[in-house]
Design an enzyme around this catalytic site. Structure first.
Site, short mmCIF file in Angstrom:
data_model
loop_
_atom_site.label_atom_id
_atom_site.label_comp_id
_atom_site.label_asym_id
_atom_site.label_seq_id
_atom_site.Cartn_x
_atom_site.Cartn_y
_atom_site.Cartn_z
CG HIS A 57 6.05 6.55 0.08
ND1 HIS A 57 5.33 5.92 -0.22
CD2 HIS A 57 7.21 5.69 0.24
CE1 HIS A 57 6.18 5.06 -0.96
NE2 HIS A 57 7.68 4.80 0.83
CG ASP B 68 2.25 7.53 4.61
OD1 ASP B 68 2.12 6.33 5.70
OD2 ASP B 68 2.70 7.96 3.43
CD GLN C 183 8.98 5.69 7.15
OE1 GLN C 183 10.22 5.87 8.34
NE2 GLN C 183 9.58 5.40 6.30
CE LYS D 18 7.57 1.90 5.64
NZ LYS D 18 9.09 1.86 4.43
CB CYS E 274 8.99 6.20 -2.84
SG CYS E 274 9.21 4.53 -3.17
N1 7TS Z 1 4.04 6.07 3.68
C1 7TS Z 1 5.65 6.12 3.64
C2 7TS Z 1 5.21 7.53 4.56
C3 7TS Z 1 6.22 5.65 3.25
O1 7TS Z 1 7.48 5.68 4.15
C4 7TS Z 1 6.60 4.40 2.91
C5 7TS Z 1 7.47 3.61 2.24
C6 7TS Z 1 5.04 4.12 2.85
C7 7TS Z 1 4.18 4.68 2.94
C8 7TS Z 1 4.53 2.53 2.08
O2 7TS Z 1 4.95 1.89 3.26
P1 7TS Z 1 4.37 -0.24 2.10
O3 7TS Z 1 4.82 -0.72 3.34
O4 7TS Z 1 3.35 -0.24 1.97
O5 7TS Z 1 5.72 -0.34 1.34
N2 7TS Z 1 8.56 3.92 2.52
C9 7TS Z 1 9.85 3.47 2.27
C10 7TS Z 1 11.26 4.29 2.23
O6 7TS Z 1 10.68 5.42 2.06
N3 7TS Z 1 12.13 3.10 1.71
O7 7TS Z 1 11.15 2.26 1.07
C11 7TS Z 1 10.13 2.42 1.58
#
Ligand code: 7TS
Length: 415
Positions: free
Chosen positions: A123, A200, A203, A226, A366
């Site tokens: 991501h 990371d 997920q 999430k 992303c």
């Molecule tokens: N890393 C991964 C693997 C992610 O899926 C996401 C967000 C992030 C980092 C960043 O997370 P945040 O909460 O700081 O934004 N992924 C997604 C997605 O897949 N669709 O919307 C956000």
């Protein structure tokens, strides 16, 4: 299939609504999950009874708010089995945690000629911080590529990680293909070469049991929203000796030891990395989300999602015109499934599914370097969570059939 969690959706008021005259089927959990009443009530209770700023006052509400905030930290510590609460830093989210590591550990430890290894499935949040650090420091950024099945190429990984490598940063689970990466193995490989490993967990933490001690990761970041917590709150786990040696991320209130006119000292962990008034209610809500998941059991959550994927994936792949990206073996898949339908634009597919009440995401997720690597511009993506059911998978399959028929019909009529 094991469907013991199917009654849970009573805990999630938002799921009990119709969208475009159809019962909502929410399959955009990889973007953000929905919140159960227990989390909403924890937030309301905090604001109705305990709200005050933390670590500042000696009055009763300040003491209660501080106790709530630190209790939340201990809940998150237990949730990922971190050795000490001081190693659990509250952040704005996963992005914030990864930027923290790149800007502090990275800034202090990376020099010209060093190498940083990430994967092509990252991501942007676990890519751009390292890319920009490499640019600033004249270091080299290297990418692990994929096998045909959407898994990391481990032969290539063994070649890429060398004694020049200082940081290896990889997602535990892909937000596009649902691949689960062998983080424990990657961390061990990084350590063999004297590098640190940054995980990371955006997920993975919401969907499987994560034990940072067992994985032996040096840093591990994830987001609250999430895993059914509030937005704007997340966690960065870091090993104490690394966090202690790192410079602060931001400067201001709360993070200081003593401030003189021309120099300052820093607070102990974790406060050194929590400058300014924190998202106190967010932390409390995240603690309630951790309780909710713990009560169900992360093994149960994972088994439930796995059962849905086992059911759905072969049926999805069997639809003429559907291409699924990532591992074909359901056992290697989280509940995140990226796909395309014929040559339809994924935005059209997602809009058509929305007409049937089925919410999926479409776009590059992303992960533009991954899209480029796969020769795609975008995909549709369905992502499941513990409140989804086999019936939801059926609704997706039916809605896809209808979408196909609608577009076929439309094409023949306009000819
Ligand atoms: N890393 C991964 C693997 C992610 O899926 C996401 C967000 C992030 C980092 C960043 O997370 P945040 O909460 O700081 O934004 N992924 C997604 C997605 O897949 N669709 O919307 C956000």
């Amino acid at each position: 299939m094991a469907n013991t969690l199917s009654k849970l959706n009573q805990d999630f008021p938002i799921l009990n609504q119709t969208v475009n005259d159809e019962q909502l089927v929410y399959l955009d959990n990889a973007a953000t999950a929905q919140r159960p009443n227990q989390v909403i009530e924890a937030l309301t209770h905090f604001y109705q009874t305990d709200n005050a700023n933390v670590h500042r006052g000696v009055h009763t509400l300040a003491e209660r708010a501080t106790a709530d905030y630190e209790e939340a930290r201990r809940k998150l510590q237990a949730f990922i089995n971190a050795p000490e609460p001081e190693e659990v830093i509250f952040t704005k989210g996963c992005t914030d945690g990864l930027n923290l590591v790149a800007s502090t550990y990275g800034e202090a430890n990376i020099k010209a000629g060093d190498e940083i290894v990430i994967s092509i499935m990252e991501h942007h949040s676990n890519l751009i911080p390292w890319q920009q650090l490499a640019i600033r420091k004249h270091a080299t950024l290297k990418y692990i590529h994929l096998t045909d099945d959407g898994e990391l190429d481990l032969d290539e990984t063994a070649q890429l990680i060398t004694d020049k490598t200082k940081i290896v940063a990889v997602a535990h689970a892909s937000n596009v293909m649902g691949t689960v990466n062998p983080v424990k193995q990657l961390a061990a490989l990084a350590h063999q070469h004297g590098a640190i490993f940054v995980g990371d967990g955006a997920q993975s933490v919401p969907h499987m049991k994560v034990d940072v001690q067992d994985l032996d990761v040096d840093f591990y970041a994830f987001s609250g929203h999430k895993m059914m917590g509030p937005t704007g709150i997340g966690v960065l786990y870091g090993k104490r000796e690394l966090l202690e040696a790192m410079p602060p991320y931001q400067f201001g209130g709360e993070m200081i030891g003593f401030v003189h006119q021309f120099d300052s000292t820093w607070a102990e962990l974790p406060y050194k990395f929590e400058a300014g008034t924190q998202n106190i209610a967010g932390a409390v809500g995240l603690g309630a989300a951790a309780d909710y998941l713990t009560n169900i059991g992360m093994d149960q959550v994972q088994a439930h999602e796995q059962a849905i994927v086992n059911y759905l994936l072969p049926k999805l792949e069997a639809i003429d015109g559907v291409t699924v990206y990532g591992p074909q073996d359901p056992a290697k898949h989280t509940g995140v499934i990226a796909f395309n339908l014929n040559d339809l634009h994924p935005h059209d597919v997602a809009t058509a599914l929305d007409m049937e009440g089925v919410a999926v995401r479409a776009g590059h997720h992303c992960a533009q370097p991954l899209m480029e690597y796969l020769g795609l511009t975008a995909t549709a993506r369905a992502s499941f969570y513990l409140y989804n059911t086999q019936a939801d998978a059926d609704r997706l399959l039916e809605a896809l059939q209808e979408t196909k028929e609608f577009f076929n019909h439309g094409t023949s009529e306009t000819k």
